[in-house]
Design an enzyme around this catalytic site. Structure first.
Site, short mmCIF file in Angstrom:
data_model
loop_
_atom_site.label_atom_id
_atom_site.label_comp_id
_atom_site.label_asym_id
_atom_site.label_seq_id
_atom_site.Cartn_x
_atom_site.Cartn_y
_atom_site.Cartn_z
N TRP A 194 -22.85 15.13 7.23
CA TRP A 194 -21.85 14.59 6.90
C TRP A 194 -21.71 15.46 4.83
O TRP A 194 -22.50 15.71 4.87
CB TRP A 194 -21.56 13.17 6.25
CG TRP A 194 -20.77 12.58 7.63
CD1 TRP A 194 -21.17 12.48 8.73
CD2 TRP A 194 -20.79 10.64 7.89
NE1 TRP A 194 -20.44 11.90 9.50
CE2 TRP A 194 -20.68 10.91 8.74
CE3 TRP A 194 -20.74 9.89 6.42
CZ2 TRP A 194 -19.92 9.13 9.11
CZ3 TRP A 194 -20.02 8.71 6.85
CH2 TRP A 194 -20.18 8.45 8.48
N LYS A 210 -17.07 16.25 8.77
CA LYS A 210 -18.74 16.63 9.79
C LYS A 210 -18.85 17.83 10.45
O LYS A 210 -18.05 18.48 11.02
CB LYS A 210 -18.62 15.40 10.90
CG LYS A 210 -19.67 15.19 11.69
CD LYS A 210 -20.31 13.81 11.99
CE LYS A 210 -20.82 12.67 12.35
NZ LYS A 210 -20.61 11.79 12.94
N THR A 265 0.54 -1.30 0.04
CA THR A 265 -0.27 -0.22 0.05
C THR A 265 0.85 0.90 0.27
O THR A 265 2.21 1.50 0.12
CB THR A 265 -0.80 0.02 1.52
OG1 THR A 265 -0.13 -0.06 2.33
CG2 THR A 265 -1.31 -0.95 1.42
N GLU A 312 -5.40 -3.85 -1.78
CA GLU A 312 -6.07 -4.50 -1.07
C GLU A 312 -7.51 -5.51 -1.32
O GLU A 312 -7.71 -6.97 -1.25
CB GLU A 312 -6.79 -4.90 0.64
CG GLU A 312 -5.85 -4.46 2.04
CD GLU A 312 -5.22 -2.50 1.45
OE1 GLU A 312 -4.72 -2.15 2.49
OE2 GLU A 312 -5.81 -1.85 0.33
#
Length: 540
Positions: free
Chosen positions: A443, A438, A185, A330
């Site tokens: 959100w 937020k 990653t 992944e």
């Protein structure tokens, strides 16, 4: 009762054997650092792959060893993909855009025995030479005439090594669950983590990628993978193209050169290509400036970051359809794909709404969204929550981290993305969980705001980050790179959002900047941007 069918293992070796026997005369065209246009066939490639397998054996590499690559998208890298994995070793592709400290870490963590590198990346390895404890040799991907001087020991020339070997090699029997590839990653937080693919997962991923409503590669296609082979196996193209007998055009180091890409598309009749939005922006800009077209190109696949509608509409004008895909390291990486949508049947408004979504999960991937209490949320296109996935080509645990289960007790992997899914299964990423804003308990999607901002004709790139606000806890701050010589005020930029997003979503301020921080894979680095602007305060 158990079925009475043969149990043939799904291995990359079987994929290679099939490609050579059935599609041996299919072309591979490659740009390299030492050759502006190299051309051969699948049969030629796998003949050299057997020579390369003999090279690995002569060097002393053994099954289970990690073999590193630092290379562009070209034919030699393809040979490495197959020779390493089919010899029972692990092909460890490395992203040269990582920080040197990260490359140092992953080479040592993987315990790479040998590293194959393009000339361009040799200085990077020279600076790390005293720290690469496991590496027994460096092989430069070039011929003898182009071998560079180096201060390193045990450096070999790729073409010289191949020329000394026979093209006869007996491939070992491989268990389909044996490791085949390793990709780390990008390591935006902490050290990069290794994802260890196996033969079975890779072959299944290639099958899924070749489905009709996914990439759907065929013998009448020519595919140009611009997404790097060092980044999640170029989204599976080096395997899917061999499986389907599709001509491959490798751009090598020219992957961000609009003129070179245009020439390759037109001269090699490229019909499909895959890459990140910044690549497509470079190509579009060149086409506009030069007045040239890309008539052979029929479709492109965009992933890695949200695709601005403006890029899609620009490609529409050249007769090129834009598909959006989503996935991650992944996940090998494919998770969802937005298939061809019938514009006329849907109508302009519905077509425009659907085309920007990440698409439906492909067969082999299960997907759901959950709330903060880990309760499943409905697929109604309204609720949004943590996106979770599971399937046969999704990471179970991280390399050399035995206690690092990448999934929860029920086998679901938390992607770290926040998403909505509509009743038809179309998923849309609204943010990364760590980047969502937020404000007053509600959100706000930074991605939606960024996409809206870059649709402005005077904007090159934009980022939105949440910053502290006394009343609302967090409010969005817009950072914009303007087109050269563009006249655009802060007030005009913020007014652009009116009628396009909810009023309370509109950023409270806009800063014009010269550059924006990116990760090694080209994505906006919100972590770095938040650190850079940590002392910022909104106007009273």
């Amino acid at each position: 009762m158990i079925g009475q069918m043969m149990n043939s293992p799904l291995t990359i070796t079987s994929l290679m054997s099939f490609g050579e026997k059935v599609h041996g005369d299919t072309e591979i065209v490659s740009v390299t650092m030492d050759n502006p246009l190299f051309r051969y066939t699948f049969a030629d490639a796998f003949k050299r792959t057997r020579q390369l397998a003999n090279v690995l054996a002569r060097l002393g590499a053994k099954p289970g060893d990690c073999i590193g690559t630092l290379a562009w998208n070209d034919h030699r890298h393809l040979e490495l993909y197959y020779a390493i994995s089919c010899s029972g070793m692990i092909c460890h592709t490395m992203n040269p855009r990582l920080f040197p400290e990260q490359i140092d870490y992953i080479i040592n963590h993987a315990e790479d025995q040998f590293v194959f590198t393009d000339i361009f990346f040799l200085p990077l390895l020279e600076n790390l030479k005293d720290r690469l404890s496991s590496v027994k040799g460096i092989i430069v991907l070039t011929d003898e005439a182009h071998m560079p001087d180096t201060s390193m020991e045990n450096v070999y020339c790729y073409e010289t090594l191949l020329a000394a070997e026979t093209d006869v090699f007996n491939w070992p029997e491989i268990n389909e669950l044996d490791a085949s590839g390793l990709c780390y990653t990008s390591g935006t937080t902490g050290n990069p983590k290794g994802v260890l693919y196996n033969h079975r997962s890779t072959v299944l991923h290639a099958f899924a990628g070749n489905l009709g409503d996914v990439m759907g590669l065929g013998t009448d296609d020519a595919v140009m993978p611009i997404v790097p082979m060092f980044h999640v196996n170029a989204w599976g193209v080096p395997y899917g193209a061999i499986m389907s007998g599709t001509k491959i055009v490798f751009p090598g180091p020219k992957m961000i050169d609009g003129e070179a890409l245009t020439t390759l598309i037109n001269e090699e009749h490229v019909t499909i290509s895959a890459g990140v939005p910044t690549i497509w922006l470079a190509l579009i800009n060149y086409l506009k400036e030069s007045g040239k077209t890309v008539e052979p190109l029929k479709r492109i696949i965009v992933g890695g970051a949200a695709c601005p509608v403006s890029i899609m509409e620009d490609f529409d004008s050249y007769g090129v359809y834009t598909h959006v895909a989503w996935g991650m390291t992944e996940m090998s990486p494919l998770g969802t794909y937005n298939p061809f949508l019938d514009r006329e049947a849907l109508g302009e408004e519905e077509f425009a709404r659907l085309r920007v979504k990440a698409g439906r999960c492909i067969y082999g991937v299960e997907m759901k969204i959950t709330d903060e209490q880990n309760q499943d949320l409905p697929w109604d296109g309204v609720a949004f929550g943590s996106l979770k996935v599971r399937g046969p080509w999704i990471c179970d645990s991280y390399f050399k981290m035995p206690d690092s289960d990448a999934h929860d007790a029920d086998g679901w992997f938390d992607t770290g993305d926040v998403a909505t899914i509509d009743p038809s299964g179309m998923m849309q990423i609204t943010d990364r969980s760590k980047d969502v804003i937020k404000s007053g308990g509600e959100w706000i999607s930074s991605i939606d705001l960024e996409n809206t901002a870059v649709d402005h004709p005077a904007v090159v790139e934009a980022a939105v980050i949440g910053m502290y606000h006394e009343k609302w806890t967090e409010r969005p701050l817009l950072l914009v790179i303007k087109q050269a010589d563009a006249e655009l005020s802060k007030e005009e930029m913020l007014a652009w959002f009116k009628g396009k997003v909810a009023t309370w979503w509109i950023p409270d301020d806009c800063l014009f900047v010269e550059e924006l921080a990116h990760t090694a894979t080209g994505k906006l680095s919100k972590k770095d941007l938040r650190e850079q602007y940590k002392d910022y305060r909104f106007p009273a």
